[in-house]
Each structure stands twice: as structure tokens, then as C-alpha cells.
Design a protein around this motif. Structure first.
Motif, PDB file in Angstrom:
ATOM      1  N   VAL A  49       0.858  -1.196   0.000  1.00 20.34           N
ATOM      2  CA  VAL A  49       0.000   0.000   0.000  1.00 20.34           C
ATOM      3  C   VAL A  49       0.895   1.248   0.000  1.00 20.34           C
ATOM      4  CG1 VAL A  49      -1.656   1.337   1.383  1.00 20.34           C
ATOM      5  CG2 VAL A  49      -1.941  -1.144   1.143  1.00 20.34           C
ATOM      6  N   PRO A  50       0.686   2.150  -0.972  1.00 18.99           N
ATOM      7  CA  PRO A  50       1.578   3.308  -1.073  1.00 18.99           C
ATOM      8  C   PRO A  50       1.382   4.304   0.069  1.00 18.99           C
ATOM      9  CG  PRO A  50      -0.140   3.380  -2.767  1.00 18.99           C
ATOM     10  CD  PRO A  50      -0.304   2.076  -2.064  1.00 18.99           C
ATOM     11  N   VAL A  51       2.477   4.671   0.691  1.00 25.68           N
ATOM     12  CA  VAL A  51       2.461   5.672   1.760  1.00 25.68           C
ATOM     13  C   VAL A  51       3.549   6.702   1.439  1.00 25.68           C
ATOM     14  CG1 VAL A  51       2.878   6.102   4.220  1.00 25.68           C
ATOM     15  CG2 VAL A  51       1.655   4.037   3.512  1.00 25.68           C
ATOM     16  N   GLY A  52       3.240   7.985   1.564  1.00 26.74           N
ATOM     17  CA  GLY A  52       4.257   9.021   1.371  1.00 26.74           C
ATOM     18  C   GLY A  52       4.398   9.465  -0.076  1.00 26.74           C
TER      19      GLY A  52
ATOM     20  N   VAL B 238       6.748  -1.902   8.316  1.00 23.57           N
ATOM     21  CA  VAL B 238       7.426  -2.867   9.205  1.00 23.57           C
ATOM     22  C   VAL B 238       7.806  -2.288  10.563  1.00 23.57           C
ATOM     23  CG1 VAL B 238       9.235  -4.613   9.479  1.00 23.57           C
ATOM     24  CG2 VAL B 238       8.332  -4.116   7.191  1.00 23.57           C
ATOM     25  N   LEU B 239       8.644  -1.247  10.570  1.00 19.22           N
ATOM     26  CA  LEU B 239       9.107  -0.700  11.847  1.00 19.22           C
ATOM     27  C   LEU B 239       8.294   0.523  12.229  1.00 19.22           C
ATOM     28  CD1 LEU B 239      12.977  -0.981  11.382  1.00 19.22           C
ATOM     29  CD2 LEU B 239      11.438  -2.589  12.515  1.00 19.22           C
ATOM     30  N   PRO B 240       7.877   0.601  13.497  1.00 16.03           N
ATOM     31  CA  PRO B 240       7.128   1.779  13.928  1.00 16.03           C
ATOM     32  C   PRO B 240       8.014   3.020  13.891  1.00 16.03           C
ATOM     33  CG  PRO B 240       7.600   0.340  15.802  1.00 16.03           C
ATOM     34  CD  PRO B 240       8.062  -0.375  14.575  1.00 16.03           C
ATOM     35  N   ALA B 241       7.396   4.178  13.797  1.00 16.80           N
ATOM     36  CA  ALA B 241       8.153   5.421  13.790  1.00 16.80           C
ATOM     37  C   ALA B 241       9.019   5.499  15.037  1.00 16.80           C
ATOM     38  CB  ALA B 241       7.191   6.605  13.746  1.00 16.80           C
ATOM     39  N   GLY B 242      10.216   6.031  14.874  1.00 20.02           N
ATOM     40  CA  GLY B 242      11.097   6.196  16.023  1.00 20.02           C
ATOM     41  C   GLY B 242      11.864   4.942  16.390  1.00 20.02           C
ATOM     42  N   ALA B 243      11.828   3.926  15.519  1.00 19.48           N
ATOM     43  CA  ALA B 243      12.552   2.692  15.820  1.00 19.48           C
ATOM     44  C   ALA B 243      14.051   2.961  15.915  1.00 19.48           C
ATOM     45  CB  ALA B 243      12.279   1.642  14.751  1.00 19.48           C
ATOM     46  N   ARG B 244      14.535   3.892  15.117  1.00 14.21           N
ATOM     47  CA  ARG B 244      15.949   4.242  15.135  1.00 14.21           C
ATOM     48  C   ARG B 244      16.061   5.630  15.742  1.00 14.21           C
ATOM     49  NH1 ARG B 244      21.106   4.240  14.907  1.00 14.21           N
ATOM     50  NH2 ARG B 244      22.296   3.982  12.980  1.00 14.21           N
ATOM     51  N   CYS B 245      17.030   5.811  16.642  1.00 11.57           N
ATOM     52  CA  CYS B 245      17.243   7.142  17.216  1.00 11.57           C
ATOM     53  C   CYS B 245      17.346   8.149  16.078  1.00 11.57           C
ATOM     54  CB  CYS B 245      18.534   7.158  18.021  1.00 11.57           C
ATOM     55  SG  CYS B 245      18.655   5.767  19.143  1.00 11.57           S
ATOM     56  N   GLY B 246      16.623   9.267  16.181  1.00  7.94           N
ATOM     57  CA  GLY B 246      16.683  10.278  15.128  1.00  7.94           C
ATOM     58  C   GLY B 246      15.830   9.910  13.931  1.00  7.94           C
ATOM     59  N   ASP B 247      14.976   8.901  14.096  1.00  2.00           N
ATOM     60  CA  ASP B 247      14.123   8.465  13.001  1.00  2.00           C
ATOM     61  C   ASP B 247      12.936   9.420  12.869  1.00  2.00           C
ATOM     62  OD1 ASP B 247      12.669   7.123  11.168  1.00  2.00           O
ATOM     63  OD2 ASP B 247      12.411   5.294  12.345  1.00  2.00           O
ATOM     64  N   LEU B 248      12.749   9.960  11.683  1.00  2.00           N
ATOM     65  CA  LEU B 248      11.654  10.911  11.509  1.00  2.00           C
ATOM     66  C   LEU B 248      10.571  10.371  10.590  1.00  2.00           C
ATOM     67  CD1 LEU B 248      13.732  14.190  11.227  1.00  2.00           C
ATOM     68  CD2 LEU B 248      12.338  13.431  13.148  1.00  2.00           C
ATOM     69  N   GLN B 249      10.460   9.020  10.537  1.00  2.00           N
ATOM     70  CA  GLN B 249       9.425   8.440   9.675  1.00  2.00           C
ATOM     71  C   GLN B 249       8.050   8.865  10.145  1.00  2.00           C
ATOM     72  OE1 GLN B 249       8.840   4.298   9.056  1.00  2.00           O
ATOM     73  NE2 GLN B 249      10.994   3.993   8.653  1.00  2.00           N
ATOM     74  N   ARG B 250       7.375   9.648   9.339  1.00  2.00           N
ATOM     75  CA  ARG B 250       6.018  10.016   9.709  1.00  2.00           C
ATOM     76  C   ARG B 250       5.058   9.476   8.671  1.00  2.00           C
ATOM     77  NH1 ARG B 250       4.193  14.684   9.395  1.00  2.00           N
ATOM     78  NH2 ARG B 250       5.860  15.413   8.037  1.00  2.00           N
ATOM     79  N   VAL B 251       3.930   9.025   9.131  1.00  2.06           N
ATOM     80  CA  VAL B 251       2.913   8.654   8.163  1.00  2.06           C
ATOM     81  C   VAL B 251       2.259   9.944   7.705  1.00  2.06           C
ATOM     82  CG1 VAL B 251       0.753   7.434   7.832  1.00  2.06           C
ATOM     83  CG2 VAL B 251       2.543   6.454   9.261  1.00  2.06           C
ATOM     84  N   PRO B 252       2.199  10.147   6.382  1.00  7.67           N
ATOM     85  CA  PRO B 252       1.652  11.414   5.891  1.00  7.67           C
ATOM     86  C   PRO B 252       0.174  11.555   6.243  1.00  7.67           C
ATOM     87  CG  PRO B 252       2.110   9.899   4.101  1.00  7.67           C
ATOM     88  CD  PRO B 252       2.636   9.263   5.338  1.00  7.67           C
ATOM     89  N   GLU B 253      -0.260  12.808   6.276  1.00  8.49           N
ATOM     90  CA  GLU B 253      -1.672  13.109   6.518  1.00  8.49           C
ATOM     91  C   GLU B 253      -2.529  12.338   5.521  1.00  8.49           C
ATOM     92  OE1 GLU B 253      -3.139  15.403   8.745  1.00  8.49           O
ATOM     93  OE2 GLU B 253      -1.161  15.200   9.675  1.00  8.49           O
ATOM     94  N   GLY B 254      -3.637  11.826   6.002  1.00  6.26           N
ATOM     95  CA  GLY B 254      -4.591  11.251   5.058  1.00  6.26           C
ATOM     96  C   GLY B 254      -4.343   9.786   4.750  1.00  6.26           C
ATOM     97  N   ALA B 255      -3.215   9.230   5.189  1.00  3.94           N
ATOM     98  CA  ALA B 255      -3.015   7.795   4.962  1.00  3.94           C
ATOM     99  C   ALA B 255      -3.989   7.056   5.863  1.00  3.94           C
ATOM    100  CB  ALA B 255      -1.588   7.388   5.291  1.00  3.94           C
TER     101      ALA B 255
END
Lengths: 282, 473
Positions: free
Chosen positions: B79-82, B454-471
Motif C-alpha cells: 500500500v503506497p504511503v508518502g 514494518v518498523l514503527p516510527a522512532g525505531a531508530r534514534c533520530g528516526d523521523l518516519q512520519r505517516v503522511p496526513e490522510g493515509a
């Protein structure tokens, strides 16, 4: 010693060299003589025959593990050269045993690993069940990594039922392993073949000479595409269908494709290079 | 006027193989999960070079990439995210080469699982991993998800059947992982890549191991008046030192649904049925089949049916493998779970699953790989019913928690994807997730390959993976 204490012993500073029973000490080059030695704790933590898994500390010898499993008609087909080898050592070196043709490589046996990171943390990878795709497969990365990206402390292994019967056969000439049904091992030294069959007594009957076991294996190993083995010359014992060749002399060093990726593994898991310095995986 | 991104993709591939119209966006915004997203564009490369070009163009325009095979994934992995470019491998569906001597084949990622086995059947070989979706799922998808299947009990999952993988990395460069020899030098990057769910690159060529088709196969169907008896039989078979090629369980509800559809003669009044397959050489197979029958009888099996021939065997398996199609007769939607629990806790967890279903007023069915404890609770529902989706999700969460409480895991076959990403912390602590994030970073330092999976946001220190608005998650 519990796992937390072991993690503290590995710590976060100074070079360390993980030690098992030193049965494969020559693999990967000489460790740094100044590195501090660390030994994982030993003992079987949990064994439930019906689950076909066993949880064991990395410092446990294969002899001790085998004894516990044999009692329940089970085994872990790692087949190290020496029963003195530790479970952690067998996994860290990652060299598969003679029955790989049937049971697959060492890396298929490791289900869960608790290991100590370069900064002294205790980390869990994988899971304690026989089938698991929850997250990335760090267990496979650890097998064969020679303790250079983490130090194994405790593992869960997949267990197999011991075959009802097993027989070694010897025959002159090259045996085509594909004409046999799931042979456990087919060896060839350029002149003679040895075959290990395991299973139902009727199924493993072959009209060939029965022998006690395999030939003595030379010390070094080389990895070749299996179909290349019949072209080999000189002194060797080859595992047909697998591609492992046992040699008397060290083989040429092989380099992986994209060495930069392999270097990144080391950098990301051991940025200061303190885990088993001197040892090379690639 | 197509966007610059689309224009560049069209120039590099072919206009017909780049899509960005609303229909494509909707179609390729979903996989077989219940999640949805929206791609920036969808493209269909036909070669490794075209995959590299697509990756580089996406990156140049600041878009992440999402690899996609047949889209049969159940965890939202495709499923496309971002706002990504979805790179679909279905047109790369050639079997490039097979080698009878080494019992292996080089295939492109879009080759369908069953097509591969059919293509090598005349050589007496097959590709052992056999997901129930094998008629439509691709080998590339199998690699991404480390797929299983009923016969993985004895033969092992995909990872045990992949020798080497040519991968296009997120920077557009090529890497060959693993090799055709048993112990390629370096770290086992091939083993790490298998099951990485599209987060480490795109497989463009795969060397798979082919397995001989066994000479003798016996397929047994045993039916039981209670789930407990059936589960005790499963434990008994394993305790007898037998590892069947497959050991499947179906409960009463799913058996009824399947029988109405395939007419295989499944007993409609059984509480549970076991489908057991043993294979190998004649003597051992017959001995194992007899032992399996004895164990089933000793545990209260009412009848034991042995498939008389290939046709009957195929019919029994058709019943098992079309289970998810069969339930379409009951309700329009289903939510399929996938967890693994220790075998000795199967009954306890199954009863818990029924209890959860009853409490949430949901129809709960079970069809699963009993031999390896891989449960597939199936919630059948109608999405149009107000509040149904919420109840389904609530029940799903409770099922996962119950499995993990007894020492189980989040997924046995389907993967984590988007669906279970935020449950990862039930199973792994922050340090464990950090180690997994580092592994991903080996291949994808910028986090642009199937982001947010796979990995939740913040899995890696300094990880800024955010799920975009509207996903929609």
C-alpha cells in the motif's frame, strides 16, 4: 551467570573476543591478542519436545545439548566437527555440518537470538516459534558473522526428530546424488563416494558396501557451485549437491559482490570496531 | 498535461507502461489487505535497467518508491504511503534459465509461484513454498514476504529456497546478494533481504532452489468431534517423530463454507478436520501414513479418509487452498489474521479466538497450518454495516495480544507491512527495534524504500518516519 550480567561483561568499551571452545579458532584470521575474552553463559533454558524447539545459552556445548535431545528422540542437525564446540560458536562460525544436503544449512536452524550489541545492550532477534516473519531476519545476519556485529548469548533452535535408522555406504566412482531420495550426505574424494541415508530401514537399504562413517575430512573448506565439483582434481573431499569442498590447503580468499554493503553492516552494528577485531567475515 | 515525474518515467520506460490516472491510483493504492493509500505514479518496468531508471527518476523528483508484485499481500506491504512511485514487477515474468544439475532456476520477480512449479514439473522438480495464493502471487512477492504455505512444515519457508538475489537498491545501484555456492563470502545479506517487505530494494532476478517432487505421497483427511481432539492429534503426530509434509486444520464453519463450494466430501458435522500429507520413499511414507492414522484414531477421529489417487488429493487440497474464496458466499469482506503460537497452546488460543469473536458479534473461522502453530483466524464481515470495521479491528488487536501472551509472534507468513507495524512493540523492545532499523539502513540509509512499513516510527534514534496526513491506517 544471567544474560544481563553477560551483557555487562561484554560492556561498551575496549576490544572483546567472544570465546567458545576454540574448536574452529582458525576461521576468519587471528583475533587481536590484546582483546578481552568473553564467554557466554551455558545451560539449557527450556526444552519442550512437542514444540520441536529448544532454548539454550550460547556457551552450551553441542555434546550437552545432544544428550538432552537424544533422550526424547530428537536432534539438532548442526553436526559440528567436535562435540566440544559450543552452540554459539557453531552459529557464529556458521559452517554447516555434513548432513546439510538433507537438513539445510546452519542458518535454517536458528529461530531466535539474544545477543549483546557493541554498546553493551541485550537485543532479541527473531522469535521462539518454528515460523515467524515478524520484522527483519537478523538471525540470518548473525549466523556466520563471527561475533563481529554482536555476541550471541542465548538462542532458540529448531529441533528435528532423530531418523529411525541411518547407514553410511561406500562405493567406487562418482555417485549422482540426484538418483537417491533425500540423501543426508553424498561425499566424493575424486575416486570413491560415501553416502549417508537416513529414514525408514526399508527405504535406506542399498546394495552397497556399508561402512562405519565418512572419511576423515581435511581441515580447510571451500564453497563452490555444486555442479562444478565433478571437475575437481587433487586431494579433497567434496559434498556433492551442496558445493562444500574440504581441502588440505587454505583456499583463496573470496570477496563478496558490493563489499561496501558488507562494510556498512559492520559500521552500523559495531561503529567503533570493538567486536572481535582482527577477524574477517569477508 | 502529465507531471514532470510522469513525463520522465514515460520517456525512460514507455508511455503505455506508466499510469497516473484516477483508476490506476485507486487500483494500485490497495493490496489484499483492508488498507488504502495513493501513489504518485505507477510504472511497469520490463528489465533490470528499467527498474533502475524508475528508481532514479522517483528519487530525482523527491518521491519514495514502493515495490509491488501481484498485490496479494495481506498486511498492506504494497500500500503506497508518502506519495511514492509504485514499481510493479508483474511484467518481468520470464523464467530465465533452469539448471537441472544444480536443481535451481533464475527467474524474474513477476513469475507466478505456481507457473514456476508448472514450468519445471516435467523435470520432476517444483518450487517448494506454496502459499494458498500461489496461482496469483509472484516469486518476487514470496521473497519480499518470506512466504510460507502448507508444505513449508517439512520443506521450509521461502528463505530456505532462495540462493541469490539481484537487487536494485534505493540509490538505483545494483547488488548481487548470496550466490549459487553454499557459503558466499561476507554477511548473509541474502538472508536479511528475504522477508524485508520491500524496504531494502527491489529484487530483479532471483535464483531459486528447486525441490524434487516426492515419489510417494499419502494425503489423509481425519475428522473430529472437538477442536481439542484435533489439536491433540496434531501434537501426537509431532510427538511420534513424524514431520508431515503438511498438517492443516479447518474448523466447522470454514469446512461448511468450503464444502458448499468445492464438493470434496468434507464432513459437514465435524467440529474440526485435519488434512495431513506425508511423502517420501514408499516404505517410510506408508509407515508414516499408518502412524498418522493411528494417532488420529487414538485421539478420537471419527473417520479417516485416504485420497485414493491424484484427483482426489487435488480435490482435498483445492478445498483447503480455496478457503478464502469460498467465504465470499457468506459475507463480502474478510479480515485474515496470521500469528504463530507454540503448538502446545493451540487449543487455548483457538478457544480464546472464538470467545473474542462472540464478544464482538463477529463470525470467526479458523483454517490454518496446525503443524507449525501458524493460526489464521478469519473474521467474516460486511464493511457496509455501520461499526463493523471498528469491531473487526478491536477483535484483531485482542487476538494478537492473546497470541503474544502465550509466547507467540505477530506474523508467520503475511508479514508486518502497515497492518501490524504499530504492534511491533508488543513483541520487541526499543533496543530490538533499533537493531532492525540498523539492518534496514544497510540498504536504505535515506528511508525512501517502502517508507513507514514494518518498523514503527522512532525505531531508530533520530528516526523521523512520519505517516503522511490522510493515509488510512
Amino acid at each position: 551467570m544471567d544474560l544481563t550480567a553477560f551483557a555487562a561483561e561484554v560492556g561498551a568499551d575496549g576490544p572483546v573476543v567472544p570465546v567458545g571452545s576454540r574448536t574452529q579458532w582458525d576461521v576468519g584470521g587471528a583475533p587481536d591478542p590484546d582483546a578481552r575474552e568473553v564467554k557466554a553463559p551455558s545451560g539449557i533454558v527450556a526444552y519442550e519436545p512437542a514444540e520441536m524447539t529448544v532454548r539454550v545459552r550460547a556457551g552450551t556445548t553441542m555434546a550437552e545439548l545432544d544428550a538432552a535431545l537424544t533422550e526424547h528422540g530428537q536432534m539438532v542437525p548442526l553436526d559440528p566437527r567436535s562435540a566440544d564446540a559450543t552452540v554459539g560458536g557453531v552459529l557464529a562460525v556458521g559452517q554447516s555440518g555434513l548432513r546439510r544436503l538433507r537438513y539445510g544449512p546452519v542458518r535454517d536452524t536458528l529461530l531466535e537470538a539474544r545477543f549483546v550489541t557493541a554498546d553493551g545492550r541485550l537485543v532479541k532477534a527473531g522469535g521462539p516459534v518454528v515460523k515467524n516473519v515478524s520484522g527483519f531476519d537478523l538471525c540470518r545476519l548473525l549466523v556466520g558473522s563471527l561475533g563481529t556485529i554482536g555476541v550471541l548469548a542465548e538462542v532458540v533452535l529448531r529441533v528435528q526428530p532423530t531418523p529411525k535408522a541411518s547407514k553410511w555406504y561406500r562405493r567406487e566412482g562418482l555417485v549422482d546424488h540426484r538418483t537417491l531420495h533425500r540423501p543426508s550426505a553424498v561425499l566424493w574424494d575424486g575416486g570413491t563416494s560415501w553416502v549417508l541415508l537416513e529414514g525408514h530401514p526399508v527405504d535406506i537399504a542399498l546394495g552397497w558396501d556399508e561402512v562405519e562413517g565418512p572419511p576423515a575430512l581435511p581441515r580447510y573448506r571451500r564453497s563452490l557451485r555444486p555442479s562444478k565439483l565433478p571437475m575437481l582434481t587433487g586431494r579433497f573431499v567434496a559434498e556433492l549437491g551442496v558445493g562444500t569442498v574440504h581441502l588440505h590447503d587454505p583456499p583463496p580468499l573470496a570477496a563478496p559482490d558490493r563489499p561496501d554493503l558488507h562494510a556498512r553492516v559492520k559500521e552500523l552494528f559495531d561503529p567503533t570496531g570493538r567486536l572481535n577485531p582482527g577477524r574477517r567475515v569477508a | 498535461m502529465p507531471s514532470a515525474l510522469v513525463a520522465d518515467l514515460e520517456a525512460a520506460l514507455a508511455p503505455a507502461r506508466v499510469r497516473a490516472e484516477p483508476l490506476a491510483m485507486t487500483l494500485y493504492g490497495r493490496d489484499a489487505s483492508v488498507l488504502e493509500g495513493t501513489p504518485a505514479a505507477v510504472c511497469f518496468p520490463e528489465s533490470t535497467a528499467e527498474v533502475q531508471a524508475a528508481v532514479r527518476i522517483a528519487r530525482a523528483h523527491g518521491h519514495p518508491i514502493v515495490p509491488r508484485g501481484s498485490g496479494t499481500g495481506l498486511a498492506g506491504g504494497a500500500v503506497p504511503v508518502g506519495d511514492p512511485v509504485v514499481i510493479v514487477t508483474t511484467r518481468m515474468n520470464r523464467i530465465l534459465d533452469f539448471d537441472v544439475e544444480d536443481r535451481m532456476a533464475w527467474v524474474e520477480p513477476g513469475v507466478l509461484n505456481l507457473d514456476l512449479s508448472r514450468a519445471v514439473a516435467h523435470l520432476g522438480l517444483h518450487f517448494a513454498p506454496d502459499p494458498s495464493s500461489q496461482q496469483s502471487c509472484s516469486v518476487g512477492g514470496n521473497v519480499a514476504n518470506n512466504s510460507g504455505g502448507p508444505h513449508c512444515l517439512a520443506y521450509g519457508v521461502t528463505s530456505a529456497h532462495v540462493l541469490a538475489i539481484e537487487v536494485v537498491l534505493p540509490d538505483g545501484s545494483l547488488a548481487m546478494l548470496g550466490g549459487l555456492d553454499p557459503d558466499p563470502p561476507g554477511y548473509d545479506l541474502r538472508g536479511l533481504f528475504v522477508g524485508s517487505e520491500g524496504t531494502m530494494g527491489i529484487a530483479t532476478r532471483i535464483a531459486v532452489r528447486l525441490t524434487p517432487v516426492p515419489s510417494t505421497v499419502r494425503t489423509l483427511l481425519a475428522d473430529f468431534t472437538s477442536v481439542e481432539d484435533a489439536a491433540a492429534a496434531v501434537s501426537g503426530i509431532i510427538a511420534a517423530g513424524i514431520v508431515p509434509a503438511a498438517l492443516e486444520m479447518m474448523d466447522a464453519e470454514i469446512t461448511k463454507a468450503v464444502e458448499a463450494y468445492v464438493h470434496a466430501g468434507f464432513p459437514l458435522d465435524a467440529a474440526a478436520i485435519l488434512l495431513v500429507e506425508v511423502d517420501g520413499r514408499p516404505a517410510g511414507t506408508e509407515a508414516d501414513a499408518a502412524a498418522v492414522a493411528d494417532v488420529c484414531r487414538a485421539n478420537g477421529a471419527r473417520t479417516i479418509r485416504v485420497a485414493a489417487d491424484l484427483t482426489e488429493r487435488a480435490l482435498l487440497w483445492k478445498g483447503r487452498k480455496s478457503a478464502f474464496g469460498a467465504i465470499a458466499r457468506i459475507a463480502p469482506n474478510y479480515y485474515l489474521h496470521d500469528t504463530v503460537v507454540p503448538r502446545t497452546r493451540l487449543v487455548e488460543v483457538m478457544n480464546k479466538v472464538y470467545e473474542i469473536g462472540a464478544r464482538h458479534r463477529l463470525v470467526m473461522m479458523n483454517v490454518f497450518h496446525a503443524g507449525d502453530g501458524n493460526l489464521h483466524p478469519l473474521i467474516v464481515f460486511d464493511r457496509r454495516e455501520p461499526g463493523a470495521m471498528e469491531r473487526v479491528h478491536a477483535a484483531g488487536t485482542e487476538i494478537l495480544e492473546a497470541c503474544i501472551a502465550v509466547g507467540g509472534v505477530l506474523s508467520g507468513e503475511h508479514g508486518i507491512g502497515l497492518e501490524k507495524r504499530d504492534y511491533m512493540s508488543l513483541l520487541f523492545g526499543p533496543d530490538d527495534l533499533d537493531a532492525q532499523a540498523r539492518a534496514r539502513e544497510v540498504f536504505d540509509p535515506d528511508g525512501v524504500c517502502n517508507p513507514a512499513k514494518v518498523l514503527p516510527a522512532g525505531a531508530r534514534c533520530g528516526d523521523l518516519q512520519r505517516v503522511p496526513e490522510g493515509a488510512w491506517i
